[in-house]
Design a protein around this motif. Sequence first.
Motif, PDB file in Angstrom:
ATOM      1  N   TYR A 295       0.860  -1.193   0.000  1.00  0.00           N
ATOM      2  CA  TYR A 295       0.000   0.000   0.000  1.00  0.00           C
ATOM      3  C   TYR A 295       0.895   1.242   0.000  1.00  0.00           C
ATOM      4  O   TYR A 295       1.499   1.601   1.015  1.00  0.00           O
ATOM      5  CB  TYR A 295      -0.886  -0.051   1.247  1.00  0.00           C
ATOM      6  CG  TYR A 295      -2.056   0.888   1.211  1.00  0.00           C
ATOM      7  CD1 TYR A 295      -3.220   0.546   0.533  1.00  0.00           C
ATOM      8  CD2 TYR A 295      -2.005   2.115   1.859  1.00  0.00           C
ATOM      9  CE1 TYR A 295      -4.308   1.401   0.518  1.00  0.00           C
ATOM     10  CE2 TYR A 295      -3.095   2.976   1.850  1.00  0.00           C
ATOM     11  CZ  TYR A 295      -4.237   2.611   1.166  1.00  0.00           C
ATOM     12  OH  TYR A 295      -5.319   3.464   1.151  1.00  0.00           O
TER      13      TYR A 295
ATOM     14  N   VAL B  27       1.790   5.156  -0.163  1.00  0.00           N
ATOM     15  CA  VAL B  27       1.180   6.412   0.257  1.00  0.00           C
ATOM     16  C   VAL B  27       2.204   7.538   0.165  1.00  0.00           C
ATOM     17  O   VAL B  27       3.267   7.460   0.786  1.00  0.00           O
ATOM     18  CB  VAL B  27       0.672   6.310   1.708  1.00  0.00           C
ATOM     19  CG1 VAL B  27       0.005   7.590   2.145  1.00  0.00           C
ATOM     20  CG2 VAL B  27      -0.263   5.131   1.867  1.00  0.00           C
TER      21      VAL B  27
ATOM     22  N   GLN C 282      -2.855   6.261  -2.137  1.00  0.00           N
ATOM     23  CA  GLN C 282      -3.388   7.557  -1.729  1.00  0.00           C
ATOM     24  C   GLN C 282      -2.269   8.564  -1.500  1.00  0.00           C
ATOM     25  O   GLN C 282      -1.110   8.202  -1.368  1.00  0.00           O
ATOM     26  CB  GLN C 282      -4.279   7.440  -0.496  1.00  0.00           C
ATOM     27  CG  GLN C 282      -3.625   6.954   0.776  1.00  0.00           C
ATOM     28  CD  GLN C 282      -4.604   6.948   1.944  1.00  0.00           C
ATOM     29  OE1 GLN C 282      -5.192   7.966   2.285  1.00  0.00           O
ATOM     30  NE2 GLN C 282      -4.774   5.787   2.555  1.00  0.00           N
ATOM     31  N   TRP C 283      -2.674   9.828  -1.454  1.00  0.00           N
ATOM     32  CA  TRP C 283      -1.776  10.934  -1.138  1.00  0.00           C
ATOM     33  C   TRP C 283      -2.298  11.572   0.142  1.00  0.00           C
ATOM     34  O   TRP C 283      -3.375  12.153   0.160  1.00  0.00           O
ATOM     35  CB  TRP C 283      -1.755  11.941  -2.287  1.00  0.00           C
ATOM     36  CG  TRP C 283      -0.899  13.157  -2.050  1.00  0.00           C
ATOM     37  CD1 TRP C 283       0.073  13.320  -1.105  1.00  0.00           C
ATOM     38  CD2 TRP C 283      -0.921  14.371  -2.799  1.00  0.00           C
ATOM     39  NE1 TRP C 283       0.645  14.553  -1.206  1.00  0.00           N
ATOM     40  CE2 TRP C 283       0.063  15.234  -2.244  1.00  0.00           C
ATOM     41  CE3 TRP C 283      -1.670  14.827  -3.867  1.00  0.00           C
ATOM     42  CZ2 TRP C 283       0.304  16.503  -2.735  1.00  0.00           C
ATOM     43  CZ3 TRP C 283      -1.425  16.095  -4.365  1.00  0.00           C
ATOM     44  CH2 TRP C 283      -0.448  16.916  -3.807  1.00  0.00           C
ATOM     45  N   LEU C 284      -1.524  11.461   1.207  1.00  0.00           N
ATOM     46  CA  LEU C 284      -1.903  12.020   2.500  1.00  0.00           C
ATOM     47  C   LEU C 284      -1.108  13.307   2.765  1.00  0.00           C
ATOM     48  O   LEU C 284      -0.257  13.337   3.650  1.00  0.00           O
ATOM     49  CB  LEU C 284      -1.656  11.008   3.614  1.00  0.00           C
ATOM     50  CG  LEU C 284      -2.638   9.872   3.741  1.00  0.00           C
ATOM     51  CD1 LEU C 284      -2.221   8.910   4.847  1.00  0.00           C
ATOM     52  CD2 LEU C 284      -4.031  10.411   4.015  1.00  0.00           C
TER      53      LEU C 284
ATOM     54  N   ASP D  30      -6.718   1.410   6.266  1.00  0.00           N
ATOM     55  CA  ASP D  30      -6.864   1.376   4.805  1.00  0.00           C
ATOM     56  C   ASP D  30      -5.921   0.365   4.160  1.00  0.00           C
ATOM     57  O   ASP D  30      -6.243  -0.229   3.134  1.00  0.00           O
ATOM     58  CB  ASP D  30      -6.611   2.757   4.197  1.00  0.00           C
ATOM     59  CG  ASP D  30      -7.699   3.765   4.533  1.00  0.00           C
ATOM     60  OD1 ASP D  30      -8.780   3.364   5.023  1.00  0.00           O
ATOM     61  OD2 ASP D  30      -7.456   4.974   4.320  1.00  0.00           O
TER      62      ASP D  30
END
Length: 128
Positions: A26, A28, A47-49, A95
């Motif tokens: 995963y 990120v 995702q981009w946090l 997630d």
Amino acid sequence: MAHAKRKPSTILIKRAYDDASPDDGYRVLVDRVWPRGRSRATLALAQWLRDIAPSEALRKWFGHEPQRWEAFQRRYLAELQTDEQLLRMRSLLADAAGQPITLVYGAKDPEHNQAVVLREALLRLLDG
């Protein structure tokens, strides 16, 4: 949420300019700023946090100066202890649904960057 209880097997750190790998799990992006010259497809992110990254003021103050590293670590860890940031970290762990997590960062220095500090905070959260 059944997957929220599964812990990732590992938390890795990888520079945005290194190729993605299936072993990354995963992926990120944990930078406030998008890495220059990299496309979404190339980064292969889940995702981009951007909001989990250090505050703009802290990021600018640090400026990736190794002599500020210890103070940066303390300040960023303090930022990560807010309720909002703890929620973001818990959500990230959930997630990932038990997959390895790779924290992707854009800085040139592999030892003095926010992903190193964030990894430490995530590991503490998992142990606590």
